[in-house]
Motif scaffolding. Structure first.
Motif, PDB file in Angstrom:
ATOM      1  N   ALA A  70       5.824   6.348 -13.563  1.00 53.08           N
ATOM      2  CA  ALA A  70       4.853   6.745 -12.895  1.00 53.08           C
ATOM      3  C   ALA A  70       4.699   5.862 -11.320  1.00 53.08           C
ATOM      4  O   ALA A  70       5.835   5.213 -10.869  1.00 53.08           O
ATOM      5  CB  ALA A  70       3.809   6.005 -13.632  1.00 53.08           C
ATOM      6  N   GLY A  71       3.854   6.233 -10.510  1.00 55.55           N
ATOM      7  CA  GLY A  71       3.991   5.781  -9.112  1.00 55.55           C
ATOM      8  C   GLY A  71       3.417   4.149  -8.817  1.00 55.55           C
ATOM      9  O   GLY A  71       2.982   3.762  -9.677  1.00 55.55           O
ATOM     10  N   HIS A  72       3.862   3.705  -8.030  1.00 59.33           N
ATOM     11  CA  HIS A  72       3.755   2.260  -7.589  1.00 59.33           C
ATOM     12  C   HIS A  72       2.221   2.309  -6.985  1.00 59.33           C
ATOM     13  O   HIS A  72       1.929   3.066  -6.279  1.00 59.33           O
ATOM     14  CB  HIS A  72       4.620   1.496  -6.656  1.00 59.33           C
ATOM     15  CG  HIS A  72       5.974   1.496  -7.318  1.00 59.33           C
ATOM     16  ND1 HIS A  72       6.161   1.096  -8.734  1.00 59.33           N
ATOM     17  CD2 HIS A  72       7.247   2.002  -7.282  1.00 59.33           C
ATOM     18  CE1 HIS A  72       7.422   0.980  -8.945  1.00 59.33           C
ATOM     19  NE2 HIS A  72       8.144   1.457  -8.117  1.00 59.33           N
ATOM     20  N   GLY A  73       1.584   1.113  -7.136  1.00 59.76           N
ATOM     21  CA  GLY A  73       0.317   0.808  -6.433  1.00 59.76           C
ATOM     22  C   GLY A  73       0.826   0.592  -5.081  1.00 59.76           C
ATOM     23  O   GLY A  73       1.673  -0.155  -4.785  1.00 59.76           O
ATOM     24  N   GLU A  74       0.038   0.974  -4.127  1.00 57.55           N
ATOM     25  CA  GLU A  74       0.081   0.501  -2.681  1.00 57.55           C
ATOM     26  C   GLU A  74      -0.407  -0.974  -2.496  1.00 57.55           C
ATOM     27  O   GLU A  74      -1.210  -1.451  -3.081  1.00 57.55           O
ATOM     28  CB  GLU A  74      -0.495   1.450  -1.751  1.00 57.55           C
ATOM     29  CG  GLU A  74       0.411   2.842  -1.661  1.00 57.55           C
ATOM     30  CD  GLU A  74      -0.282   3.828  -0.752  1.00 57.55           C
ATOM     31  OE1 GLU A  74      -1.203   3.495   0.059  1.00 57.55           O
ATOM     32  OE2 GLU A  74       0.024   4.996  -0.701  1.00 57.55           O
ATOM     33  N   HIS A  75       0.232  -1.633  -1.514  1.00 55.88           N
ATOM     34  CA  HIS A  75      -0.423  -2.779  -1.126  1.00 55.88           C
ATOM     35  C   HIS A  75      -1.559  -2.741  -0.563  1.00 55.88           C
ATOM     36  O   HIS A  75      -1.927  -1.918   0.147  1.00 55.88           O
ATOM     37  CB  HIS A  75       0.790  -3.518  -0.231  1.00 55.88           C
ATOM     38  CG  HIS A  75       2.155  -3.760  -0.778  1.00 55.88           C
ATOM     39  ND1 HIS A  75       2.281  -3.915  -2.110  1.00 55.88           N
ATOM     40  CD2 HIS A  75       3.240  -3.441  -0.214  1.00 55.88           C
ATOM     41  CE1 HIS A  75       3.671  -3.815  -2.357  1.00 55.88           C
ATOM     42  NE2 HIS A  75       4.141  -3.581  -1.292  1.00 55.88           N
ATOM     43  N   GLY A  76      -2.335  -4.154  -0.729  1.00 53.72           N
ATOM     44  CA  GLY A  76      -3.583  -4.002   0.221  1.00 53.72           C
ATOM     45  C   GLY A  76      -3.305  -4.344   1.692  1.00 53.72           C
ATOM     46  O   GLY A  76      -2.230  -4.596   2.043  1.00 53.72           O
ATOM     47  N   SER A  77      -4.322  -4.080   2.412  1.00 50.41           N
ATOM     48  CA  SER A  77      -4.096  -4.275   3.949  1.00 50.41           C
ATOM     49  C   SER A  77      -5.521  -4.768   4.509  1.00 50.41           C
ATOM     50  O   SER A  77      -6.338  -5.213   3.836  1.00 50.41           O
ATOM     51  CB  SER A  77      -3.753  -2.914   4.453  1.00 50.41           C
ATOM     52  OG  SER A  77      -4.642  -2.048   4.116  1.00 50.41           O
ATOM     53  N   SER A  78      -5.278  -5.188   5.665  1.00 52.26           N
ATOM     54  CA  SER A  78      -6.465  -5.666   6.704  1.00 52.26           C
ATOM     55  C   SER A  78      -7.953  -4.922   6.351  1.00 52.26           C
ATOM     56  O   SER A  78      -7.860  -3.838   5.896  1.00 52.26           O
ATOM     57  CB  SER A  78      -6.246  -5.780   8.062  1.00 52.26           C
ATOM     58  OG  SER A  78      -6.057  -4.449   8.521  1.00 52.26           O
ATOM     59  N   GLY A  79      -8.797  -5.551   6.740  1.00 52.92           N
ATOM     60  CA  GLY A  79     -10.175  -5.148   6.567  1.00 52.92           C
ATOM     61  C   GLY A  79     -10.528  -4.878   5.106  1.00 52.92           C
ATOM     62  O   GLY A  79     -11.494  -3.920   4.845  1.00 52.92           O
ATOM     63  N   ARG A  80     -10.196  -5.881   4.197  1.00 52.79           N
ATOM     64  CA  ARG A  80     -10.335  -5.766   2.625  1.00 52.79           C
ATOM     65  C   ARG A  80     -10.009  -4.383   2.273  1.00 52.79           C
ATOM     66  O   ARG A  80     -10.749  -3.764   1.275  1.00 52.79           O
ATOM     67  CB  ARG A  80     -11.944  -6.106   2.510  1.00 52.79           C
ATOM     68  CG  ARG A  80     -12.211  -7.554   3.002  1.00 52.79           C
ATOM     69  CD  ARG A  80     -13.465  -8.064   2.457  1.00 52.79           C
ATOM     70  NE  ARG A  80     -13.791  -9.248   3.018  1.00 52.79           N
ATOM     71  CZ  ARG A  80     -14.893  -9.826   2.667  1.00 52.79           C
ATOM     72  NH1 ARG A  80     -15.767  -9.223   1.796  1.00 52.79           N
ATOM     73  NH2 ARG A  80     -15.255 -10.882   3.138  1.00 52.79           N
ATOM     74  N   SER A  81      -9.098  -3.901   2.845  1.00 51.27           N
ATOM     75  CA  SER A  81      -8.873  -2.383   2.104  1.00 51.27           C
ATOM     76  C   SER A  81      -8.075  -2.493   1.129  1.00 51.27           C
ATOM     77  O   SER A  81      -6.959  -3.179   1.247  1.00 51.27           O
ATOM     78  CB  SER A  81      -8.199  -1.540   3.453  1.00 51.27           C
ATOM     79  OG  SER A  81      -7.369  -0.861   3.006  1.00 51.27           O
ATOM     80  N   THR A  82      -8.345  -1.939   0.024  1.00 53.49           N
ATOM     81  CA  THR A  82      -7.397  -1.932  -1.259  1.00 53.49           C
ATOM     82  C   THR A  82      -6.551  -0.855  -1.207  1.00 53.49           C
ATOM     83  O   THR A  82      -6.798   0.414  -0.657  1.00 53.49           O
ATOM     84  CB  THR A  82      -8.490  -1.402  -2.305  1.00 53.49           C
ATOM     85  OG1 THR A  82      -9.592  -2.553  -2.475  1.00 53.49           O
ATOM     86  CG2 THR A  82      -7.742  -1.592  -3.902  1.00 53.49           C
ATOM     87  N   GLY A  83      -5.410  -1.089  -1.580  1.00 56.56           N
ATOM     88  CA  GLY A  83      -4.424  -0.159  -1.684  1.00 56.56           C
ATOM     89  C   GLY A  83      -4.606   0.894  -2.627  1.00 56.56           C
ATOM     90  O   GLY A  83      -5.254   0.761  -3.780  1.00 56.56           O
ATOM     91  N   ALA A  84      -3.926   1.987  -2.385  1.00 54.28           N
ATOM     92  CA  ALA A  84      -4.351   3.015  -3.595  1.00 54.28           C
ATOM     93  C   ALA A  84      -3.396   2.832  -4.764  1.00 54.28           C
ATOM     94  O   ALA A  84      -2.404   2.341  -4.843  1.00 54.28           O
ATOM     95  CB  ALA A  84      -3.548   4.523  -2.671  1.00 54.28           C
TER      96      ALA A  84
END
Ligand SMILES: Nc1nc2c(ncn2[C@@H]2O[C@H](COP(=O)(O)OP(=O)(O)OP(=O)(O)O)[C@@H](O)[C@H]2O)c(=O)[nH]1
Ligand SMILES: [Mg+2]
Length: 332
Positions: A70-84
């Motif tokens: 299965a795919g890996h989760g993406e990392h979080g980033s600035s602006g409180r943006s949740t990774g996919a």
């Protein structure tokens, strides 16, 4: 179903996805030098999920799938943006699929219903971003959670057929012949033992468009429960059937004894098999004249601990009565 297409056992390696890392981002915009921590959460890693599909009858479509990732989760980033979240992987399996951990051989679960979903490798949770950790003591945490790592395992998928009626008999008893006259299945039939090497399924069309499923398995011999012959490997296919239909040929030396040997093998394999409804057919009865029939009947009435009926697949005798009987038993 032809024999070559019948795959009822596959092994594979499954791996979920890593959870994405939480971000440690600090917001430093021109007009807001101390904007504070705004690192978003990591996304969840993808799961590997098994899903029941009632249109599938074998595991053949998975035969060459060795690794499922299965795919890996993406990392979080600035602006409180949740990774996919990582993408989930779905494996469609027939009903009656038993899933084991290949290393321990423990049963993890069983899929028995259409649309039923079970996770076999859980995706790692995403880590929380640094803004969750802001406190009065620490206004600018440079800390965020890492994601939970992926989960991987070797699994074995094993199919137990969910037929309504399972045929039980010694090799050469006429099981495949009966299946071929009651259903449109075309199993191999021959005058030698172990003609059938893999289970066959057929749909018995009954009055008013009703139907039920019958399974023909390789013959069971004495000692099958200990692994003799082919029967043992396939006995699990009749574990799930609601009725066991015993076939004993009219020319058997001792019908009662054959029945008891078969029963004993089932008991040794799994005592719960004896909780199922049973019915006995004396097959190949076209070889009997009326006199012989009534002689055999008088013995069976006395000694056979089951209801029985004479049938002949070749001469098409007793088949309608047999279908009626099975239908009644199934619907009782
Ligand atoms: N006379 C007669 N022969 C039959 C009848 N049914 C089956 N036979 C014969 O019995 C032999 C064995 O039949 P199969 O249907 O292959 O037997 P099976 O129980 O499936 O055998 P395995 O697959 O080896 O376990 C074949 O030669 C059939 O033609 C019947 O009703 N009457
Ligand atoms: Mg056969």
């Amino acid at each position: 179903m032809t024999e070559g297409n019948f795959v009822d056992y596959v092994k594979m390696h499954v791996s979920s996805g890593n959870g994405g890392k939480g971000s440690t981002h600090l917001n430093r915009e021109k007009y807001n030098a101390k904007g504070g921590p705004d690192g978003g959460d990591g996304g969840r890693g993808g799961h590997v999920i098994l899903r029941g599909n009632s249109n599938l009858w074998t595991l053949i479509h998975l035969k060459f799938k060795r690794h499922i990732r299965a795919g890996h989760g993406e990392h979080g980033s600035s602006g409180r943006s949740t990774g996919a979240d990582g993408s989930d992987e779905y494996l469609e399996v027939p009903l009656g699929t038993v899933v084991r951990d290949s290393e321990t051989n423990d049963i993890l679960f069983e899929i028995t219903e259409d649309g039923e979903e079970k996770i076999v490798a859980e995706g790692g949770k995403g880590g929380r971003g640094n803004w969750h950790f802001k406190s009065s003591i620490n206004q600018t945490p440079r800390y965020a959670q890492p994601g939970i790592p992926l989960e991987e395992r070797h699994i074995t998928l094993e199919l137990k057929i969910l037929a309504d009626v399972g045929l039980v008999g010694f090799p050469n008893a006429g099981k495949s012949t009966l299946l071929s006259v009651l259903t449109s299945a075309k199993p191999k039939i021959a005058d030698y033992e172990f003609t059938t090497l893999k289970p066959n399924l057929g749909i018995v069309e009954y009055r008013d468009y009703k139907s039920f499923v019958m399974a023909d398995i390789p013959g069971i011999i004495e000692g099958a429960a200990e692994g003799k012959g082919l029967g043992y490997y396939f006995l699990r296919h009749i574990e799930r059937n609601s009725i066991l239909l015993f076939l004993i040929p009219a020319d058997a030396k001792d019908i009662v004894e054959q029945y008891e040997i078969l029963l004993d093998e089932l008991r040794r394999y799994n005592p719960e098999m004896l909780d199922k409804e049973r019915f006995v057919c004396i097959s190949k009865s076209d070889m009997l004249d009326d006199e012989l029939k009534s002689e055999i009947s008088s013995i069976l009435d006395k000694d056979l601990d089951a209801n029985y009926m004479f049938i002949s697949s070749v001469a098409q005798q007793g088949l309608t009565e047999l279908k009626d009987k099975l239908w009644t038993m199934l619907n009782d």
